[in-house]
Design a protein around this motif. Structure first.
Motif, PDB file in Angstrom:
ATOM      1  N   ILE A 137      11.434   1.518   2.275  1.00 59.90           N
ATOM      2  CA  ILE A 137      10.772   2.226   1.172  1.00 59.90           C
ATOM      3  C   ILE A 137      10.706   1.346  -0.075  1.00 59.90           C
ATOM      4  O   ILE A 137       9.672   1.260  -0.739  1.00 59.90           O
ATOM      5  N   LYS A 138      11.805   0.685  -0.376  1.00 64.04           N
ATOM      6  CA  LYS A 138      11.849  -0.171  -1.569  1.00 64.04           C
ATOM      7  C   LYS A 138      10.872  -1.342  -1.451  1.00 64.04           C
ATOM      8  O   LYS A 138      10.160  -1.664  -2.391  1.00 64.04           O
ATOM      9  N   ASN A 139      10.829  -1.977  -0.284  1.00 58.65           N
ATOM     10  CA  ASN A 139      10.007  -3.171  -0.090  1.00 58.65           C
ATOM     11  C   ASN A 139       8.562  -2.878   0.295  1.00 58.65           C
ATOM     12  O   ASN A 139       7.724  -3.775   0.230  1.00 58.65           O
ATOM     13  N   ASN A 140       8.280  -1.641   0.720  1.00 61.02           N
ATOM     14  CA  ASN A 140       6.942  -1.298   1.208  1.00 61.02           C
ATOM     15  C   ASN A 140       6.479   0.061   0.697  1.00 61.02           C
ATOM     16  O   ASN A 140       6.115   0.932   1.495  1.00 61.02           O
ATOM     17  N   PRO A 141       6.474   0.291  -0.606  1.00 60.04           N
ATOM     18  CA  PRO A 141       6.097   1.626  -1.087  1.00 60.04           C
ATOM     19  C   PRO A 141       4.698   2.037  -0.658  1.00 60.04           C
ATOM     20  O   PRO A 141       4.449   3.214  -0.375  1.00 60.04           O
ATOM     21  N   GLU A 142       3.781   1.095  -0.577  1.00 63.61           N
ATOM     22  CA  GLU A 142       2.413   1.407  -0.145  1.00 63.61           C
ATOM     23  C   GLU A 142       2.399   1.844   1.320  1.00 63.61           C
ATOM     24  O   GLU A 142       1.741   2.822   1.684  1.00 63.61           O
ATOM     25  N   LEU A 143       3.127   1.120   2.172  1.00 65.66           N
ATOM     26  CA  LEU A 143       3.169   1.501   3.589  1.00 65.66           C
ATOM     27  C   LEU A 143       3.865   2.838   3.773  1.00 65.66           C
ATOM     28  O   LEU A 143       3.494   3.613   4.659  1.00 65.66           O
ATOM     29  N   PHE A 144       4.864   3.123   2.958  1.00 69.44           N
ATOM     30  CA  PHE A 144       5.548   4.409   3.040  1.00 69.44           C
ATOM     31  C   PHE A 144       4.556   5.556   2.865  1.00 69.44           C
ATOM     32  O   PHE A 144       4.663   6.593   3.516  1.00 69.44           O
ATOM     33  N   LEU A 145       3.550   5.349   2.011  1.00 64.21           N
ATOM     34  CA  LEU A 145       2.542   6.379   1.772  1.00 64.21           C
ATOM     35  C   LEU A 145       1.411   6.356   2.797  1.00 64.21           C
ATOM     36  O   LEU A 145       0.817   7.388   3.080  1.00 64.21           O
ATOM     37  N   ARG A 146       1.107   5.200   3.356  1.00 66.51           N
ATOM     38  CA  ARG A 146      -0.065   5.063   4.235  1.00 66.51           C
ATOM     39  C   ARG A 146       0.238   5.236   5.718  1.00 66.51           C
ATOM     40  O   ARG A 146      -0.639   5.645   6.479  1.00 66.51           O
ATOM     41  N   VAL A 147       1.432   4.896   6.137  1.00 66.50           N
ATOM     42  CA  VAL A 147       1.771   4.892   7.566  1.00 66.50           C
ATOM     43  C   VAL A 147       2.391   6.238   7.948  1.00 66.50           C
ATOM     44  O   VAL A 147       3.330   6.687   7.291  1.00 66.50           O
ATOM     45  N   PRO A 148       1.890   6.866   9.020  1.00 66.65           N
ATOM     46  CA  PRO A 148       2.533   8.109   9.478  1.00 66.65           C
ATOM     47  C   PRO A 148       4.023   7.895   9.718  1.00 66.65           C
ATOM     48  O   PRO A 148       4.451   6.839  10.204  1.00 66.65           O
ATOM     49  N   HIS A 149       4.810   8.898   9.355  1.00 71.83           N
ATOM     50  CA  HIS A 149       6.270   8.769   9.410  1.00 71.83           C
ATOM     51  C   HIS A 149       6.783   8.486  10.817  1.00 71.83           C
ATOM     52  O   HIS A 149       7.789   7.785  10.980  1.00 71.83           O
ATOM     53  N   LYS A 150       6.123   8.992  11.843  1.00 70.75           N
ATOM     54  CA  LYS A 150       6.599   8.722  13.206  1.00 70.75           C
ATOM     55  C   LYS A 150       6.519   7.232  13.533  1.00 70.75           C
ATOM     56  O   LYS A 150       7.360   6.713  14.264  1.00 70.75           O
ATOM     57  N   TYR A 151       5.536   6.519  12.961  1.00 72.22           N
ATOM     58  CA  TYR A 151       5.437   5.078  13.193  1.00 72.22           C
ATOM     59  C   TYR A 151       6.433   4.311  12.340  1.00 72.22           C
ATOM     60  O   TYR A 151       6.951   3.272  12.755  1.00 72.22           O
ATOM     61  N   GLN A 152       6.713   4.815  11.141  1.00 72.22           N
ATOM     62  CA  GLN A 152       7.768   4.205  10.329  1.00 72.22           C
ATOM     63  C   GLN A 152       9.105   4.345  11.041  1.00 72.22           C
ATOM     64  O   GLN A 152       9.893   3.394  11.093  1.00 72.22           O
ATOM     65  N   ALA A 153       9.359   5.518  11.589  1.00 70.13           N
ATOM     66  CA  ALA A 153      10.610   5.748  12.333  1.00 70.13           C
ATOM     67  C   ALA A 153      10.702   4.786  13.503  1.00 70.13           C
ATOM     68  O   ALA A 153      11.757   4.189  13.752  1.00 70.13           O
ATOM     69  N   SER A 154       9.602   4.611  14.215  1.00 71.53           N
ATOM     70  CA  SER A 154       9.580   3.681  15.351  1.00 71.53           C
ATOM     71  C   SER A 154       9.867   2.255  14.888  1.00 71.53           C
ATOM     72  O   SER A 154      10.656   1.537  15.499  1.00 71.53           O
ATOM     73  N   TYR A 155       9.231   1.835  13.799  1.00 75.30           N
ATOM     74  CA  TYR A 155       9.429   0.495  13.257  1.00 75.30           C
ATOM     75  C   TYR A 155      10.887   0.271  12.857  1.00 75.30           C
ATOM     76  O   TYR A 155      11.441  -0.806  13.065  1.00 75.30           O
ATOM     77  N   LEU A 156      11.496   1.298  12.295  1.00 75.71           N
ATOM     78  CA  LEU A 156      12.886   1.206  11.834  1.00 75.71           C
ATOM     79  C   LEU A 156      13.899   1.479  12.933  1.00 75.71           C
ATOM     80  O   LEU A 156      15.096   1.382  12.711  1.00 75.71           O
ATOM     81  N   ASP A 157      13.410   1.832  14.127  1.00 73.41           N
ATOM     82  CA  ASP A 157      14.263   2.180  15.265  1.00 73.41           C
ATOM     83  C   ASP A 157      15.165   3.359  14.916  1.00 73.41           C
ATOM     84  O   ASP A 157      16.378   3.329  15.100  1.00 73.41           O
TER      85      ASP A 157
END
Length: 180
Positions: A137-157
């Motif tokens: 979230i700190k390093n990617n605030p734009e992606l936090f808003l643009r990427v669906p959370h299920k894909y963020q969860a996948s990326y973060l394992d």
């Protein structure tokens, strides 16, 4: 360097949720994203694992396939309508013997991909789930808003339920700070 390649690049447009490259395809293009957002992922036996997000101004490809000629082990999917300038592999290879600048550009793109991949791997080994979530979230605030959370969860394992719980905790903390 990219502008000097404009005469051999192909403008490609993709709708949202389009497959740019599927598992097993041989990647033929190095894409420079003009507009949009792309997710790179692979499938393990249980789920999809997101390993990279690429946005405007970045290059994306199934790099192993593009440079080796082997079938892709990952997929590229657009998360938004996406426009790319695509550099065909056969045209790029024709330029290598004649241009040090093109060779350097290709090395820089590959180096960036190696660094991103190593960063992703080390973060998964060194940091806790909560730390990875907060750093993303700190390093990617734009992606936090643009990427669906299920894909963020996948990326973060992170399991989607854990991601949701961490997001709720963060929202509560922010609201408490702002007196809401």
């Amino acid at each position: 360097d990219i502008s000097s390649l404009a005469h051999i690049m192909v403008l490609r447009q993709y709708r949202r949720r389009a497959d740019m490259v599927k598992w097993g395809d041989k990647e033929q293009y190095l894409h420079f994203i003009v507009k949009g957002l792309v997710r790179q992922y692979f499938r393990d036996p249980i789920r999809d694992v997101t390993i990279h997000f690429a946005r405007e101004g970045e290059a994306v490809s199934s790099f192993v396939s593009y440079f080796s000629g082997n079938p892709s082990l990952c997929q590229l999917e657009t998360l938004e309508p996406t426009v790319t300038l695509a550099l065909p592999k056969n045209k790029l290879e024709q330029l290598f013997p004649y241009s040090n600048r093109i060779n350097r550009m290709a090395r820089l793109i590959l180096s960036e991909q190696v660094l991103q991949q190593e960063h992703w791997e080390l973060n998964h080994l060194r940091y806790s789930i909560r730390e990875r979530f907060l750093m993303f979230i700190k390093n990617n605030p734009e992606l936090f808003l643009r990427v669906p959370h299920k894909y963020q969860a996948s990326y973060l394992d992170i399991e989607p339920e854990t991601y949701s719980r961490l997001k709720t905790q963060l929202e509560r903390k922010v609201n408490a700070i702002h007196g809401k």
